[in-house]
Motif scaffolding. Structure first.
Motif, PDB file in Angstrom:
ATOM      1  N   SER A  30       0.841  -1.206   0.000  1.00 17.16           N
ATOM      2  CA  SER A  30       0.000   0.000   0.000  1.00 17.16           C
ATOM      3  C   SER A  30       0.874   1.252   0.000  1.00 17.16           C
ATOM      4  O   SER A  30       0.528   2.256  -0.616  1.00 17.16           O
ATOM      5  N   GLU A  31       1.994   1.175   0.698  1.00 16.99           N
ATOM      6  CA  GLU A  31       2.906   2.320   0.743  1.00 16.99           C
ATOM      7  C   GLU A  31       3.465   2.615  -0.660  1.00 16.99           C
ATOM      8  O   GLU A  31       3.529   3.772  -1.081  1.00 16.99           O
ATOM      9  N   VAL A  32       3.829   1.556  -1.389  1.00 21.42           N
ATOM     10  CA  VAL A  32       4.304   1.742  -2.771  1.00 21.42           C
ATOM     11  C   VAL A  32       3.190   2.378  -3.614  1.00 21.42           C
ATOM     12  O   VAL A  32       3.398   3.371  -4.316  1.00 21.42           O
ATOM     13  N   ALA A  33       1.979   1.815  -3.489  1.00 18.34           N
ATOM     14  CA  ALA A  33       0.831   2.313  -4.277  1.00 18.34           C
ATOM     15  C   ALA A  33       0.517   3.760  -3.900  1.00 18.34           C
ATOM     16  O   ALA A  33       0.243   4.590  -4.770  1.00 18.34           O
ATOM     17  N   ARG A  34       0.589   4.066  -2.623  1.00 18.85           N
ATOM     18  CA  ARG A  34       0.281   5.430  -2.159  1.00 18.85           C
ATOM     19  C   ARG A  34       1.295   6.424  -2.742  1.00 18.85           C
ATOM     20  O   ARG A  34       0.929   7.459  -3.283  1.00 18.85           O
TER      21      ARG A  34
END
Ligand code: UDP
Length: 270
Positions: free
Chosen positions: A249-253
């Motif tokens: 999610s951090e990568v996507a965010r």
């Protein structure tokens, strides 16, 4: 007004799976299921939540992983198409599925390394994180029962897995994907340590050409935060370093890929 959240299989994979049951399954892999597409020459890729490592010796179901990888793979493949690198991606269908071109997968895993890590560090005794003098390409023969062994171009030519022309094209595709992915990641403070791609063959009249296939996601890349060195890829699962969905999610965010409504967690009521 905020757009209503997209119909979400994030929390209802079972429901979506039952809707999928009407389609003809072609193949079920470790992280994806392939179904016959709506038109000839197309395939539907369904991203599962299953995570495996060490040739499936370690397994788990990670809530939301499939949704994130579907989005992230869409993002990378679309970007590659925009810079003229051909891929199998046609369009995303919903939270867990994308429509892709059917192609003949070349039975090789193409690994590109910018920094030493994982199996290369072990094999050659180079500390993880050491910058390599230039990107290094490795080929593994795709066969789970053999543990995807490293092979040389001699094996590939002798056993006819790919021609010399294919190998030239594969090398140039792999380096273009590396430059694109490294740049995109660098822009959001992430180091692309290494990654794996798969290449497929498509026939167009009398011609054939090679395209990037399968998926590009944190399942198939090593991604480290540039400042802290924090791992944001499947090593979080392989090495028990924390919550895999949080890392993806951090990568996507950072990439602006995931709509905020999809990462909301249930609120605890005391
Ligand atoms: N990789 C992959 N699938 C595989 C093997 C490797 O996606 O079956 C990716 C892996 O995530 C890493 C890169 O390829 O980004 C290099 O992996 P390595 O050879 O170091 O293998 P590992 O240490 O994962 O066994």
């Amino acid at each position: 007004m905020r757009a209503p959240p997209e119909r979400d299989s994030f929390t209802h994979p079972g429901l979506e799976r039952s809707l999928m049951a009407r389609r003809k399954k072609i193949y079920e892999g470790k992280a994806k299921i392939l179904y016959e597409g709506p038109e000839p020459g197309t395939i539907v890729q369904y991203f599962k939540d299953d995570a495996t490592a060490f040739n499936a010796e370690k397994k788990d179901v990670i809530d939301g992983k499939g949704v994130l990888n579907n989005r992230l793979s869409e993002f990378f493949m679309t970007g590659l198409t925009q810079i003229g690198v051909p891929t199998h991606f046609i369009r995303r269908l919903n939270m867990r599925e994308q429509l892709v071109r059917n192609c003949e997968i070349i039975p090789l895993e193409i690994i590109v390394r910018n920094y030493a890590a994982g199996s290369m560090s072990k094999r050659l005794g180079i500390a993880e994180g050491t910058q390599l003098p230039r990107p290094i390409i490795e080929y593994c023969y795709k066969d789970d029962s053999l543990g995807d062994p490293l092979v040389s171009e001699e094996h590939i030519a002798a056993f006819g897995w790919a021609s010399q022309q294919d190998m030239d094209d594969i090398l140039s595709l792999a380096l273009r994907v590396n430059d694109f992915m490294s740049g995109v990641m660098l822009a959001v403070g992430i180091r692309l340590v290494d990654f794996k791609i798969e290449i497929g063959r498509v026939y167009e009249g009398d011609f054939q050409r090679l395209i990037v296939a399968d998926e590009i996601s944190p399942d198939s890349c090593r991604l480290w935060d540039i400042e802290t060195g924090q791992k944001l890829d499947k090593d979080v699962f392989r090495r028990d370093l924390g919550n895999l969905t949080d890392a993806y999610s951090e990568v996507a965010r950072r990439l602006g890929v995931l709509p905020k409504s999809n990462v909301a967690k249930p609120t605890l009521i005391n």
